[in-house]
Structure formats: structure tokens, C-alpha cells
Design a protein around this motif. Sequence first.
Motif, PDB file in Angstrom:
ATOM      1  N   CYS A 269     -24.899 -14.974   4.384  1.00 45.61           N
ATOM      2  CA  CYS A 269     -24.010 -13.873   4.783  1.00 45.61           C
ATOM      3  C   CYS A 269     -24.173 -13.550   6.265  1.00 45.61           C
ATOM      4  CB  CYS A 269     -24.299 -12.626   3.941  1.00 45.61           C
ATOM      5  SG  CYS A 269     -23.751 -12.754   2.224  1.00 45.61           S
ATOM      6  N   LEU A 270     -25.408 -13.583   6.739  1.00 42.77           N
ATOM      7  CA  LEU A 270     -25.668 -13.305   8.150  1.00 42.77           C
ATOM      8  C   LEU A 270     -25.076 -14.393   9.036  1.00 42.77           C
ATOM      9  CD1 LEU A 270     -27.103 -11.516  10.247  1.00 42.77           C
ATOM     10  CD2 LEU A 270     -29.150 -12.920   9.918  1.00 42.77           C
ATOM     11  N   GLN A 271     -25.203 -15.628   8.610  1.00 45.53           N
ATOM     12  CA  GLN A 271     -24.692 -16.753   9.399  1.00 45.53           C
ATOM     13  C   GLN A 271     -23.172 -16.731   9.516  1.00 45.53           C
ATOM     14  OE1 GLN A 271     -26.209 -20.149   7.309  1.00 45.53           O
ATOM     15  NE2 GLN A 271     -28.282 -19.994   8.177  1.00 45.53           N
ATOM     16  N   LEU A 272     -22.496 -16.335   8.448  1.00 49.56           N
ATOM     17  CA  LEU A 272     -21.038 -16.458   8.390  1.00 49.56           C
ATOM     18  C   LEU A 272     -20.299 -15.130   8.579  1.00 49.56           C
ATOM     19  CD1 LEU A 272     -20.623 -18.985   5.425  1.00 49.56           C
ATOM     20  CD2 LEU A 272     -20.749 -19.447   7.883  1.00 49.56           C
ATOM     21  N   ASN A 273     -21.024 -14.074   8.907  1.00 48.55           N
ATOM     22  CA  ASN A 273     -20.400 -12.758   9.079  1.00 48.55           C
ATOM     23  C   ASN A 273     -19.683 -12.320   7.803  1.00 48.55           C
ATOM     24  OD1 ASN A 273     -19.636 -10.382  10.418  1.00 48.55           O
ATOM     25  ND2 ASN A 273     -17.724 -11.288  11.164  1.00 48.55           N
ATOM     26  N   ILE A 274     -20.414 -12.370   6.693  1.00 52.01           N
ATOM     27  CA  ILE A 274     -19.876 -12.002   5.386  1.00 52.01           C
ATOM     28  C   ILE A 274     -20.025 -10.500   5.179  1.00 52.01           C
ATOM     29  CG2 ILE A 274     -20.125 -12.278   2.885  1.00 52.01           C
ATOM     30  CD1 ILE A 274     -19.030 -14.774   4.243  1.00 52.01           C
ATOM     31  N   SER A 275     -18.942  -9.854   4.743  1.00 52.00           N
ATOM     32  CA  SER A 275     -18.996  -8.416   4.475  1.00 52.00           C
ATOM     33  C   SER A 275     -19.121  -8.106   2.989  1.00 52.00           C
ATOM     34  CB  SER A 275     -17.745  -7.725   5.025  1.00 52.00           C
ATOM     35  OG  SER A 275     -16.573  -8.193   4.362  1.00 52.00           O
ATOM     36  N   ALA A 276     -18.782  -9.070   2.124  1.00 52.19           N
ATOM     37  CA  ALA A 276     -18.836  -8.820   0.679  1.00 52.19           C
ATOM     38  C   ALA A 276     -18.954 -10.132  -0.070  1.00 52.19           C
ATOM     39  CB  ALA A 276     -17.604  -8.064   0.210  1.00 52.19           C
ATOM     40  N   ILE A 277     -19.703 -10.099  -1.168  1.00 51.88           N
ATOM     41  CA  ILE A 277     -19.797 -11.229  -2.092  1.00 51.88           C
ATOM     42  C   ILE A 277     -19.031 -10.884  -3.359  1.00 51.88           C
ATOM     43  CG2 ILE A 277     -21.366 -12.497  -3.620  1.00 51.88           C
ATOM     44  CD1 ILE A 277     -23.392 -12.620  -1.513  1.00 51.88           C
ATOM     45  N   HIS A 278     -18.306 -11.859  -3.884  1.00 49.27           N
ATOM     46  CA  HIS A 278     -17.542 -11.682  -5.118  1.00 49.27           C
ATOM     47  C   HIS A 278     -18.068 -12.658  -6.171  1.00 49.27           C
ATOM     48  CE1 HIS A 278     -14.268  -9.193  -3.312  1.00 49.27           C
ATOM     49  NE2 HIS A 278     -14.682  -9.811  -2.222  1.00 49.27           N
TER      50      HIS A 278
ATOM     51  N   THR B 181     -14.802 -12.392  14.519  1.00 47.65           N
ATOM     52  CA  THR B 181     -15.010 -10.957  14.397  1.00 47.65           C
ATOM     53  C   THR B 181     -14.513 -10.407  13.067  1.00 47.65           C
ATOM     54  OG1 THR B 181     -12.901 -10.554  15.534  1.00 47.65           O
ATOM     55  CG2 THR B 181     -14.894 -10.612  16.889  1.00 47.65           C
ATOM     56  N   VAL B 182     -13.576 -11.101  12.403  1.00 48.17           N
ATOM     57  CA  VAL B 182     -13.057 -10.615  11.127  1.00 48.17           C
ATOM     58  C   VAL B 182     -14.097 -10.868  10.041  1.00 48.17           C
ATOM     59  CG1 VAL B 182     -11.302 -10.936   9.366  1.00 48.17           C
ATOM     60  CG2 VAL B 182     -10.661 -10.992  11.776  1.00 48.17           C
ATOM     61  N   PRO B 183     -14.526  -9.820   9.332  1.00 47.11           N
ATOM     62  CA  PRO B 183     -15.506 -10.015   8.247  1.00 47.11           C
ATOM     63  C   PRO B 183     -14.948 -10.939   7.172  1.00 47.11           C
ATOM     64  CG  PRO B 183     -15.316  -7.694   8.836  1.00 47.11           C
ATOM     65  CD  PRO B 183     -14.191  -8.402   9.525  1.00 47.11           C
ATOM     66  N   ARG B 184     -15.795 -11.804   6.691  1.00 45.75           N
ATOM     67  CA  ARG B 184     -15.380 -12.761   5.681  1.00 45.75           C
ATOM     68  C   ARG B 184     -15.871 -12.337   4.302  1.00 45.75           C
ATOM     69  NH1 ARG B 184     -17.469 -16.812   9.621  1.00 45.75           N
ATOM     70  NH2 ARG B 184     -15.706 -17.683  10.759  1.00 45.75           N
ATOM     71  N   GLN B 185     -15.285 -12.957   3.285  1.00 46.88           N
ATOM     72  CA  GLN B 185     -15.685 -12.769   1.893  1.00 46.88           C
ATOM     73  C   GLN B 185     -16.394 -14.034   1.433  1.00 46.88           C
ATOM     74  OE1 GLN B 185     -14.599  -9.572   0.530  1.00 46.88           O
ATOM     75  NE2 GLN B 185     -14.090  -9.411   2.711  1.00 46.88           N
ATOM     76  N   LEU B 186     -17.399 -13.867   0.572  1.00 53.98           N
ATOM     77  CA  LEU B 186     -18.112 -15.007   0.005  1.00 53.98           C
ATOM     78  C   LEU B 186     -17.895 -15.036  -1.499  1.00 53.98           C
ATOM     79  CD1 LEU B 186     -20.039 -17.408   0.557  1.00 53.98           C
ATOM     80  CD2 LEU B 186     -21.937 -15.851   0.047  1.00 53.98           C
ATOM     81  N   LEU B 187     -17.333 -16.120  -1.987  1.00 54.61           N
ATOM     82  CA  LEU B 187     -17.166 -16.336  -3.427  1.00 54.61           C
ATOM     83  C   LEU B 187     -18.363 -17.127  -3.922  1.00 54.61           C
ATOM     84  CD1 LEU B 187     -15.496 -16.416  -6.099  1.00 54.61           C
ATOM     85  CD2 LEU B 187     -14.462 -18.536  -5.211  1.00 54.61           C
ATOM     86  N   TRP B 188     -19.192 -16.494  -4.746  1.00 56.36           N
ATOM     87  CA  TRP B 188     -20.375 -17.164  -5.299  1.00 56.36           C
ATOM     88  C   TRP B 188     -20.009 -17.716  -6.671  1.00 56.36           C
ATOM     89  CZ3 TRP B 188     -25.391 -14.165  -7.052  1.00 56.36           C
ATOM     90  CH2 TRP B 188     -26.331 -15.095  -7.515  1.00 56.36           C
ATOM     91  N   LEU B 189     -19.872 -19.026  -6.747  1.00 55.78           N
ATOM     92  CA  LEU B 189     -19.477 -19.695  -7.980  1.00 55.78           C
ATOM     93  C   LEU B 189     -20.700 -20.006  -8.829  1.00 55.78           C
ATOM     94  CD1 LEU B 189     -16.967 -22.076  -6.240  1.00 55.78           C
ATOM     95  CD2 LEU B 189     -16.304 -20.390  -7.961  1.00 55.78           C
ATOM     96  N   ARG B 190     -20.543 -19.860 -10.138  1.00 55.72           N
ATOM     97  CA  ARG B 190     -21.632 -20.174 -11.060  1.00 55.72           C
ATOM     98  C   ARG B 190     -21.094 -21.126 -12.132  1.00 55.72           C
ATOM     99  NH1 ARG B 190     -23.859 -14.825 -10.012  1.00 55.72           N
ATOM    100  NH2 ARG B 190     -22.428 -13.783 -11.420  1.00 55.72           N
TER     101      ARG B 190
END
Length: 248
Positions: free
Chosen positions: A100-109, A10-19
Motif C-alpha cells: 500500500c505504501l509503495q503504490l499509494n493505496i488508500s483502501a483495500i477491498h 497523486t491519485v489514491p489507488r484501490q487495492l483488490l486483494w484476491l483470495r
Amino acid sequence: MTTSDAVEKTVPRQLLWLRNDLRIQDNTALAAALAAGPTVAVFLLSPKQWLAHDDAACKVDFWLRNLVELQESLATLNVPLLIRYAADWQQAPEVLAELCLQLNISAIHVNTEYGIHESQRDLAVGALLVDQGILFHNHFDQLLFKPGSVLTQTGTYFKVFSQFKKICYQRLYDYLPETIATPKAQAALDIASDAIPNAVAGFAATDPSVQALWPAGEQAAQQRLQTFAEQAIDDYLDQRDIPALPGT
């Protein structure tokens, strides 16, 4: 399902998009993501885009080898590293939105990139995510000054390099950017890291002799920087213009 499992879902997660920021040391986006909540990292394989940019096979090989090293470093922070496929960057918005939908992501960084295709890619990703209620955070990283921020007193671009250089030196004298401390480890997530491929279709295998010229990982990079600072930097101004010498 345990209480901890229910909380994690239930806790929204953050996604770190590495380049091209494959490191945990002094990484603005990584630090911001972990400060905001449980974090997962992702890297996109984009061979069609890389071919369009004429990226060399040895460069792609270097990325893959760095991802192997990075995955081990991220594991010390309990941050899983996922690998997703987006043949070109036009596919990036849909691929990331699905993740993001699969992992319950609330924000991408992300750490901001300034190339024209990179900027267009990020604008498209951000636009799609906003429609789905997901935040897209750009972080200033890898540069001393934001592009376009070093201007003349009349607000125009410098035409003489020596004047531009003088202003840059003055700004660095007044304020030298601080490095960001490596974040503390987060609580472990119930998400496994993906295997890192050792090759990408469309790019030839790299000879081990070439790989040896470009050792992967943050530790190797820091060692090269230290060697340069201790042995070569004093003569750099003179030797950089002499092709017969390893001045650079």
C-alpha cells in the motif's frame, strides 16, 4: 514527467486483494474497487499456511492455473495483477501494508471469508491498515445469505433442517440476489503485472491427467454449470445418493 504521470502518482489507488474469488464476473469487491478509483489487484502466495490447512498440491496447482486465466481477464479491464509472498497469514498485514505504501493505496477491498483463520487474518490486516490511515472494505459475496442471518422468529438458530430450508426458499422467492455486471475497463496504469509461478515450493507437481479433470478459468466453470443445468440437475435429487453414478 508528464501531466498524466503526475496525476496518476497523486491519485489514491484501490487495492483488490484476491483470495478464492478468482474471477471478474459478478465480483463484488472488484466492482467496488473500480468504482472507487484506479485499481490494482494482488494475490498472496502462502505455502506455510496452505500446508497447515492440509491443502492438496492439486488444489494449489488449480489456483495457479486460475491466476493465469484471471490475469488475462483483468488485463481487459487494465487492472494489473501482482503476486506477493507471505509464507503464512501472520505475515499478511506487513506485506500488504508495504505494498500500500509503495503504490499509494488508500483502501483495500476484499470479499469476506468466514473461516476462523481467515477472519483472524482479515482482522489483523484491517487493524494495521487503520493505524496507517488506509481503509479496509469487506464486501458480501459468494453466498446467498450472510452467516447467522437466517434465524427463527425468536432470534435463535434452527434445530430442524426442513424449517431452515423453508425459510431460505421463502427469502429467495421474495428476493433473488442480482448479479453484478462486469466493470468497464479503467484507464491504463503504469504498473506491470507479475509473472504467475507454475509451482509453489512444498507442493508436488500435479499430473496432467488430474489437471484435465479441473480446467481453469471462468469460461470453463460457466460451461460446467451450463452442462449440469441442462443435463444433470433434473436427476440430481435421486442420483446424488448413488455412488456408481456421476450424479453430482
